[in-house]
Design an enzyme around this catalytic site. Sequence first.
Site, short mmCIF file in Angstrom:
data_model
loop_
_atom_site.label_atom_id
_atom_site.label_comp_id
_atom_site.label_asym_id
_atom_site.label_seq_id
_atom_site.Cartn_x
_atom_site.Cartn_y
_atom_site.Cartn_z
CG ASP A 557 10.16 0.36 -7.18
OD1 ASP A 557 9.35 0.43 -6.24
OD2 ASP A 557 10.15 1.14 -8.15
CD GLU A 643 -1.85 4.07 -4.62
OE1 GLU A 643 -0.72 3.55 -4.56
OE2 GLU A 643 -2.21 4.81 -5.56
CG ASP A 644 0.37 7.61 -2.44
OD1 ASP A 644 -0.50 8.16 -3.14
OD2 ASP A 644 1.59 7.64 -2.73
NE ARG A 715 2.29 11.00 -6.76
CZ ARG A 715 2.11 10.34 -5.62
NH1 ARG A 715 1.42 10.90 -4.65
NH2 ARG A 715 2.58 9.12 -5.46
#
Length: 760
Positions: A557, A643-644, A715
């Site tokens: 997106d 993951e980022d 996070r």
Amino acid sequence: MQTRKKYIFLTFLASWLLLFFFGGDQLRRFVFFSGRKAEARRNWPRWTDRTLLRSFADPEELQRDGDPALLSPRERRAAWLSAYRSSRCRMETCFDFSRCERHGFKVFTYPQERGQPVSETYGKILSSIERSRYHTPNPEEACLFVLGIDTLDRDHLSAQYVRDVDEKIRGFPLWNGGRNHLIFNLYSGTWPGYTGELGFDIGQAILAKASFDTQSFRPGFDVSIPLFSKDHPQRGGDRGWLYQDSVPPKKKYLLVFKGKRYLTGIGSGTRNALHHIHNGKDIISLTTCKHGKDWEKHKDTRCDKDNVDYERFDYQELLHNSTFCIVPRGRRLGSFRFLEALQAACIPVLLSDGWELPFSEAIDWGKAAVVGSERLLLQIPSAVRCIPPERVLAFQQHTQFLWDAYFSSVDKIVHTTLEIIKDRLSPHRSRSRLLWNALPGGLLVLPDFSTHLGDFPFYYLQHGYSPSEKFTALIRVVSQAGSLSQPILRLIQAVSGSQYCAQIVVLWSCEKPPPPSGKWPQSAVPLTIIQGRRKLSDRFFPFEAIQTDSVLSLDEDTSLSTSEVDFAFSVWRSFPERIVGFPTQSHFWDPEQGRWGYTSKWTNELSIVLTAAAFYHRYYHSLFTQYLPAGLRELVDGLAACEDILMNVLVAAVTKLPPIKVTQRKQHKEGVAQQVECGDGAAGTPPPGQRSPPAPHSAPAKAKGTAGSRRFSQRQDCLDRLADWFGYMPLVSSQLRLDPVLYKDQVSVLRKKYPSLEKP
């Protein structure tokens, strides 16, 4: 004629008489001395014959010099051979390569024996292996074995000395004479000789040992490791004292030493002579006799003055303010001050004859240390004064590289040992000395990826290489593609329109099969669909389909224009070792909670570029999958949008540099798209209405509702747990954003290369 014969006879007779009276005594003494020399072998080195050393020294003093029990080199060698009967071992003769062929380089650690605790240091070594990517709990898969018995301290006078090791290891069914075993040791031998004896037969095991003697070291088989203290950090470790690429100020002192002085025994000769080079100005050499229980019994006339001078200087201050640091041998060849000097960017001057330097198989110590001779101590000051300033700076910077790459933690010391052994298994795919001795270091350059410098993102500038001129777009899809109006189809059209795009790879992370090829948009570049395993870490798997150096990671997106893609790629080609992208976030230290915090607010500070829209080198896929242990990837798969963060932490740990943010159209804002999830979703897959991570043109990410709060909390937890695993916070903050030339300037649009970036 008869008169002449008479004179000749008298002259000959007189010559014999003179020779007998004046030279006969010396002749008899020589014959007698030769007979004694042939009778019995004399102990070494006791040249105490009074007639040959007359008036030079007191024979009793010579007899005491160097302890009577001190062994000769031949005797020391014989003692070592008695302990290591397999002294001729090489990898080809004492290592079973077949164990490593099926499962690769895996290491099995023996379970610790009940009632036999290990030292804190050995516990760190075992922990370093068990939490690494090398470890396997199954001995059938193992290529290498490490004992659970503590073998670090083999001084039988030590409280940590483990007895009956020979008997214990012979009872292990996996021992096999030591074949494919690795033994760690920091201290060997005991007073007074300090030989290399361990007190048990290592058989055909590889020995990773501190203070290794070159005579007993088996090249290509053993590994020399540094001597480190029990306080050495498990992971992370303190950084070096010299900042990367910085020029240190001129130091107050040229050459310093502060340490113990041994009055008798092995190692006393060098340290007793150090006072000769002390000038009290730019060369400071301080020793103290005040150590040990009975130091006063052996003290000499210098001790009292030396002890007073010793207390006048602080050791850490000397390290900070000196260019060179003397590293003499102690009782053993190695010492703690070797690593202390490396960390302090104080160039080590080594006075330890016969020391096999740590990791010398891989490290070129000629770039970071001055190797002197104990016999030529008085020449050291003049030698270091002759080194030009630019060479001194290169030495100092290399000490910092070596400290950070291989020595700052127990993890790095252990992993370097294992990687050296692993390189021996496949010499054709091993690291060159250049890779070991250049940033970012051998541990972070995987030979399984490539052995050519041009394939890595770190060596372009130094060696004249350049990254490829095309990129591969990798789009992760978690929802069903339908009509052409969906964001993913618009994204494919925009990316394929870039002149630099080589191909588009769609990672299909859905349970349902992807749409038929007829429903995908037509593009000018190849479009490849890869079925993923529905794990967040899949997006960083080293897929064979990715052949370009550059990867553009995208979420389905994400909204980008072709101009934004072109400009970001041109920036990345100038910084191929970094992450270059659009959406950014930052970290901070929260002193109230005592943990690392995470924020997605729009600020001038950034330390994370989200991989929803970011360029990076494809080598980081291999590092992510093969370098990081499975436990970290499982952490990523269990937390949403972690993951980022891990990828940013990994790249920052490798490069010590921040990511780069590039221009984006801030005016364009896109709400959170409602996505139809495929199947029930995988572990770590964002819930409906949430994206992972947010699109570059979305509003600043805010916790909305219960799902948003949970995601933001995950996070936070991810960042804190990654910092704990690495042992420090690798992320580097920056306030840099790169814009095109003339961006937002009041000039004609015709003069701008990317005018569409300024359009809403």
